[in-house]
Design a protein around this motif. Structure first.
Motif, PDB file in Angstrom:
ATOM      1  N   GLY A 384       0.902  -0.983  -0.084  1.00  0.00           N
ATOM      2  CA  GLY A 384       0.049   0.062  -0.076  1.00  0.00           C
ATOM      3  C   GLY A 384       0.699   1.384   0.280  1.00  0.00           C
ATOM      4  O   GLY A 384       1.767   1.800   1.005  1.00  0.00           O
ATOM      5  N   VAL A 385       0.268   2.271  -1.064  1.00  0.00           N
ATOM      6  CA  VAL A 385       1.133   3.623  -1.320  1.00  0.00           C
ATOM      7  C   VAL A 385       0.771   4.145  -0.094  1.00  0.00           C
ATOM      8  O   VAL A 385       2.105   4.870   0.890  1.00  0.00           O
ATOM      9  CB  VAL A 385       1.508   4.157  -1.935  1.00  0.00           C
ATOM     10  CG1 VAL A 385       1.471   5.636  -2.964  1.00  0.00           C
ATOM     11  CG2 VAL A 385       1.892   3.078  -3.574  1.00  0.00           C
ATOM     12  N   PRO A 386      -0.118   4.925   0.276  1.00  0.00           N
ATOM     13  CA  PRO A 386      -0.438   5.221   1.418  1.00  0.00           C
ATOM     14  C   PRO A 386       0.594   4.799   2.646  1.00  0.00           C
ATOM     15  O   PRO A 386       0.708   6.030   4.063  1.00  0.00           O
ATOM     16  CB  PRO A 386      -1.677   5.287   1.924  1.00  0.00           C
ATOM     17  CG  PRO A 386      -2.364   5.088   0.424  1.00  0.00           C
ATOM     18  CD  PRO A 386      -1.370   4.356  -0.241  1.00  0.00           C
ATOM     19  N   LYS A 387       0.278   3.738   2.880  1.00  0.00           N
ATOM     20  CA  LYS A 387       1.164   2.906   4.508  1.00  0.00           C
ATOM     21  C   LYS A 387       2.397   3.220   4.642  1.00  0.00           C
ATOM     22  O   LYS A 387       3.393   3.484   5.333  1.00  0.00           O
ATOM     23  CB  LYS A 387       0.132   1.675   4.643  1.00  0.00           C
ATOM     24  CG  LYS A 387       0.845   1.178   5.885  1.00  0.00           C
ATOM     25  CD  LYS A 387       0.340  -0.043   6.089  1.00  0.00           C
ATOM     26  CE  LYS A 387       0.634  -1.486   6.863  1.00  0.00           C
ATOM     27  NZ  LYS A 387       0.207  -2.927   6.919  1.00  0.00           N
ATOM     28  N   PHE A 388       2.697   2.851   2.484  1.00  0.00           N
ATOM     29  CA  PHE A 388       4.451   2.871   2.983  1.00  0.00           C
ATOM     30  C   PHE A 388       5.058   4.722   3.026  1.00  0.00           C
ATOM     31  O   PHE A 388       6.247   5.363   3.582  1.00  0.00           O
ATOM     32  CB  PHE A 388       5.380   2.540   1.786  1.00  0.00           C
ATOM     33  CG  PHE A 388       6.542   2.634   1.232  1.00  0.00           C
ATOM     34  CD1 PHE A 388       6.992   1.895   2.598  1.00  0.00           C
ATOM     35  CD2 PHE A 388       6.879   2.976   0.345  1.00  0.00           C
ATOM     36  CE1 PHE A 388       8.360   1.646   2.153  1.00  0.00           C
ATOM     37  CE2 PHE A 388       8.677   3.172   0.597  1.00  0.00           C
ATOM     38  CZ  PHE A 388       9.340   2.675   0.918  1.00  0.00           C
ATOM     39  N   HIS A 389       4.478   5.194   2.610  1.00  0.00           N
ATOM     40  CA  HIS A 389       4.739   7.270   2.748  1.00  0.00           C
ATOM     41  C   HIS A 389       4.159   7.717   4.428  1.00  0.00           C
ATOM     42  O   HIS A 389       5.325   8.336   4.447  1.00  0.00           O
ATOM     43  CB  HIS A 389       3.561   7.891   1.623  1.00  0.00           C
ATOM     44  CG  HIS A 389       3.573   8.760   1.547  1.00  0.00           C
ATOM     45  ND1 HIS A 389       2.998  10.246   2.792  1.00  0.00           N
ATOM     46  CD2 HIS A 389       3.781  10.709   1.118  1.00  0.00           C
ATOM     47  CE1 HIS A 389       3.046  10.782   2.681  1.00  0.00           C
ATOM     48  NE2 HIS A 389       3.620  11.434   1.400  1.00  0.00           N
ATOM     49  N   ALA A 390       3.303   6.915   4.306  1.00  0.00           N
ATOM     50  CA  ALA A 390       4.059   7.560   6.612  1.00  0.00           C
ATOM     51  C   ALA A 390       4.762   6.820   6.653  1.00  0.00           C
ATOM     52  O   ALA A 390       5.151   7.393   7.827  1.00  0.00           O
ATOM     53  CB  ALA A 390       2.240   6.727   6.896  1.00  0.00           C
ATOM     54  N   GLN A 402       4.422  15.986  -0.585  1.00  0.00           N
ATOM     55  CA  GLN A 402       3.156  15.203  -1.451  1.00  0.00           C
ATOM     56  C   GLN A 402       2.230  14.506  -0.541  1.00  0.00           C
ATOM     57  O   GLN A 402       2.788  13.480  -0.274  1.00  0.00           O
ATOM     58  CB  GLN A 402       3.485  15.134  -2.657  1.00  0.00           C
ATOM     59  CG  GLN A 402       4.150  16.105  -3.149  1.00  0.00           C
ATOM     60  CD  GLN A 402       3.797  18.075  -3.756  1.00  0.00           C
ATOM     61  OE1 GLN A 402       2.300  18.036  -3.794  1.00  0.00           O
ATOM     62  NE2 GLN A 402       3.841  19.389  -3.717  1.00  0.00           N
ATOM     63  N   ALA A 403       0.991  14.337  -0.698  1.00  0.00           N
ATOM     64  CA  ALA A 403       0.240  13.188  -1.152  1.00  0.00           C
ATOM     65  C   ALA A 403       0.798  11.898  -1.445  1.00  0.00           C
ATOM     66  O   ALA A 403       0.901  11.531  -2.866  1.00  0.00           O
ATOM     67  CB  ALA A 403      -1.533  13.435  -0.924  1.00  0.00           C
ATOM     68  N   LEU A 409       2.789   4.560  -7.207  1.00  0.00           N
ATOM     69  CA  LEU A 409       4.025   2.969  -7.381  1.00  0.00           C
ATOM     70  C   LEU A 409       5.137   3.993  -7.589  1.00  0.00           C
ATOM     71  O   LEU A 409       6.222   2.560  -7.109  1.00  0.00           O
ATOM     72  CB  LEU A 409       3.262   1.870  -7.723  1.00  0.00           C
ATOM     73  CG  LEU A 409       1.640   1.659  -7.631  1.00  0.00           C
ATOM     74  CD1 LEU A 409       0.978   0.305  -8.521  1.00  0.00           C
ATOM     75  CD2 LEU A 409       2.202   0.635  -5.922  1.00  0.00           C
ATOM     76  N   SER A 410       5.298   5.162  -8.248  1.00  0.00           N
ATOM     77  CA  SER A 410       6.358   5.071  -8.646  1.00  0.00           C
ATOM     78  C   SER A 410       7.405   5.983  -7.312  1.00  0.00           C
ATOM     79  O   SER A 410       9.248   5.344  -7.605  1.00  0.00           O
ATOM     80  CB  SER A 410       6.951   6.498  -9.577  1.00  0.00           C
ATOM     81  OG  SER A 410       6.445   7.824  -8.552  1.00  0.00           O
TER      82      SER A 410
END
Length: 738
Positions: A384-390, A402-403, A409-410
C-alpha cells in the motif's frame, strides 16, 4: 551609594556580533565564519589559559589579584612617568578598567577615566577576578580585525589558546597594549622587545624557569595571520550564526573521510561527475560523526557551494530495504516469498529492471539483494502506497511533502526526493533497532521500548540485513572467504536519467551514506550507485574501527514458549512451534517461500510473528509446483529445474502479460503519421500451444510459441480475447486514448 550600585549596565557588551565557531565533539575547532561586522571575534569563553593569564597580569596589572578595580600605585606611577616624558606614556588603567573601556568605547579623556574607575570598582563586586580576566580576553583587540584571545591564537599561531607556549602567550599579552602600532607586518622589533621584556619579568616573578625562558626567547614571531581550520565546510555553514556550536563530529575521522571523498570525487570529476557527499552515523548514539556536504570545495565548479547531503535528490532504489522490512514486520510477505517479475503497465507506469530482463518470479530477499524494480513495485502495490508513505515520513524523510497519490507506485523507484542525511539516519534507526532490539535496558534496570524507529521487529530486521549482506560488493571480495573483509549490509540506488547515485551501508556500530552526481542535476552515463558511490562507502568503512560483530539472529528459547521446547500449535492447518511475542517458527514452502499448505514441501523457518497471517502458498496443487502462465513464461528460462508439467484443474492455462485489465493505452505513431500500433503479449502454459486472437469478437490473427501481436485499435473501449486449441481462453479490457 545607590548611584554607585546602579552605575554599571546589566550587560556590558550589548549588540556585539560574534564569529560563527563550530567545534568537534572533543572541542577542537572545525571551522569558523567571520562576524557580521567583519571582525574575527569568537563568542566569549568563561576561562583564560593560565599562561596567558600570568603573562597578562605581569604586563598590564601586577596587582590585579588584590586591588578593588583601581590601583592607586599604578595611577601615581602613570602620572610620574607622563610628567617625566612630557606626554602620555602610561594610563595607569587596571585590567578591570580596561574591560570597562572596551565595553563603553568612549574617547580617552581624564573624565572618561574617572568614570571607568568608578565602574571598575562596581564590576569587581559583580564578578570574580577570573571572570573579569575572561571578559578582557574575549574583547581585547589583537591587531587588524582580530578581537579576543581565542581568535588571535588561531589567527596568529594556528592553535587554541590553551595550547600556547610561553613565548606565544607573552606575544599575545603585549599586543592589546598598542594593537595599532604593534603588528606582525610592522613594528616587529618593538613587539619582539616587549615580548622578551615580559618573559624576563615572568622569570623574575617565578612563573617560568630559566630553561623555559631561554627557550621562549628563541621562538620566532609569526609572519602573517593564518587561515582558520576549515573542516566539514558545509556542516559549519548550517550551524547557527554568531554562536559557538559543539558538534558531534569526530575530527580525526572527519579529516580521513574528507580526504577519501575528495580523492574519489576528483577522480570522478574527469568523467563529468563533479559532486559527492557522505555522512557517517554512530548507531550507538545516533549522532553524525562525519559529514561531507560536498567534496573538494577547492575545485571550482557550478554547485560547489551546495550542501548536497542536505538537499533533496531523487531516491532511485535506496528506499527498497524499508519496504522489505516493513512488509515482513506486518506479515505481508515472508523472507523468501515469491514476487512476480513480469512486464506490467499500471496506469501508464511500466517499470523495468535495470538489466531490462524479467525473471518471472523472484524470492523477496533475492529481489532486494539484486535491487529488482518490478518485484518491488508489486510488493508496494500489495503493501500500500499510503502506508509506505506514512512509514517513510515516520522515519524522518521530511521531503515527502506531497500526498501519497502524487507519488503512486513510483515512490519505490525514485518517484520521490530525499536527503542523504535523512536517508542515512533512517538506515541508522534500523541498524540500532536490529542491534539492540526494540527494548532498551536502562541503568536502573527498567526496560523502555525504543520508539525511534517504526520498524522494530527483530526477525524482520535480521532478514533485511541478511539480504543486504548478499549485495555484490564493488571490491568483489567475499566476506565468507576472507576473515578480514568487513561485513556490511548495504544498498545502492540510481535515479532515472543517471542523475543521482546512492550507497548506504550498515554494520551494528556504524551507518554510512554516500551520494554522487552533479549538484545542478544533469545526468552522466555511468553514474550508477554500485560503481560510483559503492566504492567510497567501503573506503570509509575501512577507516572505522574494525569489529567482526554482526546483527544478532533472533533466538526462540524454551523459556519464550512457557518452557516446552517441543510445543507445537496448529493454525489453519499450519504447524507452528516455539512461538514468542516477536518471532515464531513456522512451516514454510521451499518453492514459494510462503506459508506451507498441505501439498507443499515444507521446512521450519523463523519468521516475524505477523507472518502467521500472511498468504499460504498459491502455487502447489496436488504436489506440483506450477506458476501462473505469465510468471511461468519468464521463470522457466532461468530455472531449468522447473517442470510445471501438470496444469491442475481450475487454474488458468493462458494469461495476458500486457496490457493489464482496465489499462489506458496510447497508440504511438510513426514519423509518417501512421499508427505504429501496440504489441499485446500473452503466455500459455504449454510452450507449443497456438492462440487465436479476437479484438471485440473480430478475429485478428494467431500466434505459436511466442504470443505477441501488434494491433492499432481505434480510440475507445475494447476487449481482446485469446483462445487455445483446447478452448481455454483469457480476455482483457482496455481503453485507447483519443
Amino acid at each position: 551609594m545607590g548611584a554607585w550600585l546602579l552605575c554599571l549596565p546589566r550587560e556590558l557588551f550589548p549588540g556585539v556580533s560574534y564569529s560563527t565557531v563550530v567545534e568537534s565533539a572533543d572541542g577542537e575547532l572545525l571551522g569558523a565564519r567571520i562576524a557580521a561586522d567583519e571582525q574575527w571575534r569568537f563568542p566569549p569563553c568563561d576561562t583564560v589559559p593560565s599562561r596567558f593569564a600570568a603573562a597578562l597580569v605581569q604586563f598590564e596589572d601586577r596587582h590585579f589579584w588584590w586591588h578593588p578595580g583601581v590601583d592607586p600605585s599604578a595611577l601615581v606611577r602613570a602620572v610620574r612617568d607622563n610628567l617625566r616624558s612630557g606626554h602620555v606614556v602610561s594610563g595607569g588603567s587596571t585590567i578591570t578598567m580596561q574591560v570597562i573601556r572596551l565595553s563603553r568605547q568612549k574617547e580617552r579623556t581624564l573624565w572618561q577615566k574617572c568614570i571607568e574607575a568608578v565602574q571598575a570598582t562596581r564590576l569587581e563586586l559583580r564578578l570574580s577576578k577570573r571572570q573579569i580576566l575572561a571578559l578582557y580576553a574575549s574583547y581585547a583587540p589583537f591587531g587588524g580585525n582580530v578581537v579576543g584571545l581565542e581568535a588571535a591564537s588561531w589567527r596568529y599561531f594556528g592553535r587554541p589558546a590553551a595550547e600556547l607556549s610561553w613565548g606565544e602567550a607573552a606575544t599575545l599579552a603585549v599586543l592589546p597594549n598598542a594593537p595599532a602600532t604593534l603588528h606582525l607586518s610592522r613594528g616587529r622589533e618593538e613587539l619582539l622587545g616587549k615580548r622578551n621584556r615580559l618573559l624576563l619579568r615572568l622569570l623574575e616573578h617565578g612563573d617560568i624557569s630559566t630553561d623555559t625562558y631561554e627557550g621562549a626567547l628563541e621562538e620566532p614571531l609569526p609572519e602573517a595571520p593564518l587561515p582558520l581550520p576549515s573542516w566539514a565546510y558545509h556542516y559549519v555553514e548550517r550551524c547557527p550564526r554568531g554562536a559557538r556550536t559543539r558538534s558531534s563530529l569526530n575530527l580525526p575521522l572527519q579529516k580521513a573521510v574528507e580526504a577519501t571523498v575528495n580523492r574519489r570525487s576528483d577522480d570522478l570529476a574527469l568523467e563529468g561527475i563533479a559532486d559527492m557527499a557522505a555522512v557517517v552515523i554512530d548507531n550507538l548514539s545516533g549522532e553524525v560523526v562525519a559529514y561531507v556536504g560536498n567534496a573538494s570545495p577547492y575545485r571550482e565548479r557550478p554547485g560547489v557551494q551546495v550542501d548536497v547531503a542536505s538537499s533533496p535528490r531523487s531516491t532511485g532504489s535506496i528506499l527498497k530495504p524499508f519496504l522489505y522490512a516493513a512488509a515482513l514486520q506486518d506479515g505481508v510477505i515472508l523472507p523468501r516469498t515469491l514476487l512476480p517479475d513480469i512486464p506490467v503497465n499500471l496506469g501508464g507506469f511500466a517499470p523495468q529492471n535495470f538489466d531490462k530482463q524479467y525473471y518471472g518470479a523472484v524470492p523477496a530477499n533475492e529481489a532486494l539483494a539484486r535491487s529488482l524494480n518490478v518485484p518491488s513495485v508489486f510488493l508496494l502495490r500489495q503493501y500500500g502506497v499510503p502506508k509506505f508513505h506514512a512509514l517513510l515520513r515516520s522515519l524522518g524523510l521530511s521531503t515527502l511533502t506531497q500526498a501519497p497519490e502524487h507519488y503512486g507506485l513510483s515512490l519505490i523507484l525514485g518517484g520521490a526526493e530525499a536527503r542523504l542525511d535523512q536517508v542515512t539516519a533512517a538506515y541508522a534507526q534500523m541498524a540500532k533497532s536490529g542491534r539492540d532490539g526494540a527494548a532498551d535496558k536502562k541503568a536502573d534496570g527498567r526496560t523502555v521500548i525504543d520508539q525511534t524507529s517504526p520498524i522494530t521487529d527483530e526477525a524482520a530486521l535480521w532478514y533485511t540485513f541478511e539480504a543486504l549482506k548478499e549485495v555484490n560488493r564493488p571490491d568483489e571480495l567475499d566476506w565468507r572467504l576472507i576473515r578480514s573483509v568487513r561485513k556490511a549490509a548495504w544498498k545502492t540506488g540510481t535515479s532515472y536519467g543517471f542523475r543521482d547515485a546512492w550507497a548506504v551501508g550498515m554494520t551494528p556500530r556504524w551507518t554510512i551514506g554516500v551520494w554522487t552526481g552533479n549538484a545542478d542535476g544533469h545526468g552522466v552515463p555511468g553514474l550508477v550507485g554500485a560503481r560510483t558511490a559503492g566504492p567510497v562507502l567501503f573506503d570509509i568503512l575501512n577507516l572505522l574501527p574494525y569489529s567482526d560483530e554482526w546483527f544478532p539472529e533472533p533466538q526462540i528459547t524454551p523459556e519464550m514458549t512457557g518452557g516446552d521446547s517441543s510445543a507445537e500449535k496448529k493454525a489453519d492447518g499450519r504447524t507452528v512451534i516455539h512461538r514468542s511475542s516477536s518471532a515464531v517458527w513456522a512451516r514454510v514452502c521451499r518453492d514459494s517461500g510462503m506459508l506451507a499448505g498441505p501439498d507443499c514441501p515444507g521446512e521450519e523457518m523463523l519468521i516475524p510473528a505477523a507472518g502467521l497471517d500472511s498468504e499460504p502458498c498459491l502455487y502447489h496443487h496436488t504436489g506440483e509446483f506450477v506458476l501462473p502462465p505469465a510468471m511461468e513464461w519468464y521463470y522457466r528460462p532461468h530455472h531449468p529445474e522447473y517442470t510445471g508439467a501438470t496444469r491442475p484443474q481450475n487454474t488458468a492455462a493462458v494469461q495476458f502479460i500486457y496490457p493489464q485489465n482496465s489499462a489506458l493505452l496510447s497508440i504511438p505513431r510513426q514519423l509518417s503519421g501512421d499508427k505504429e500500433g501496440v504489441v499485446f503479449r500473452a503466455a500459455h502454459h504449454s510452450s507449443g500451444a497456438t492462440l487465436w486472437w479476437h479484438l471485440d469478437n473480430t478475429y485478428v490473427g494467431e500466434t505459436t510459441f511466442r504470443h505477441e501481436l501488434r494491433l492499432a485499435p481505434a480510440p475507445g473501449k475494447h476487449t481482446l480475447t485469446v483462445v487455445d486449441d483446447e478452448g481455454n481462453s483469457a480476455s482483457v479490457r482496455f481503453t485507447v486514448a483519443p
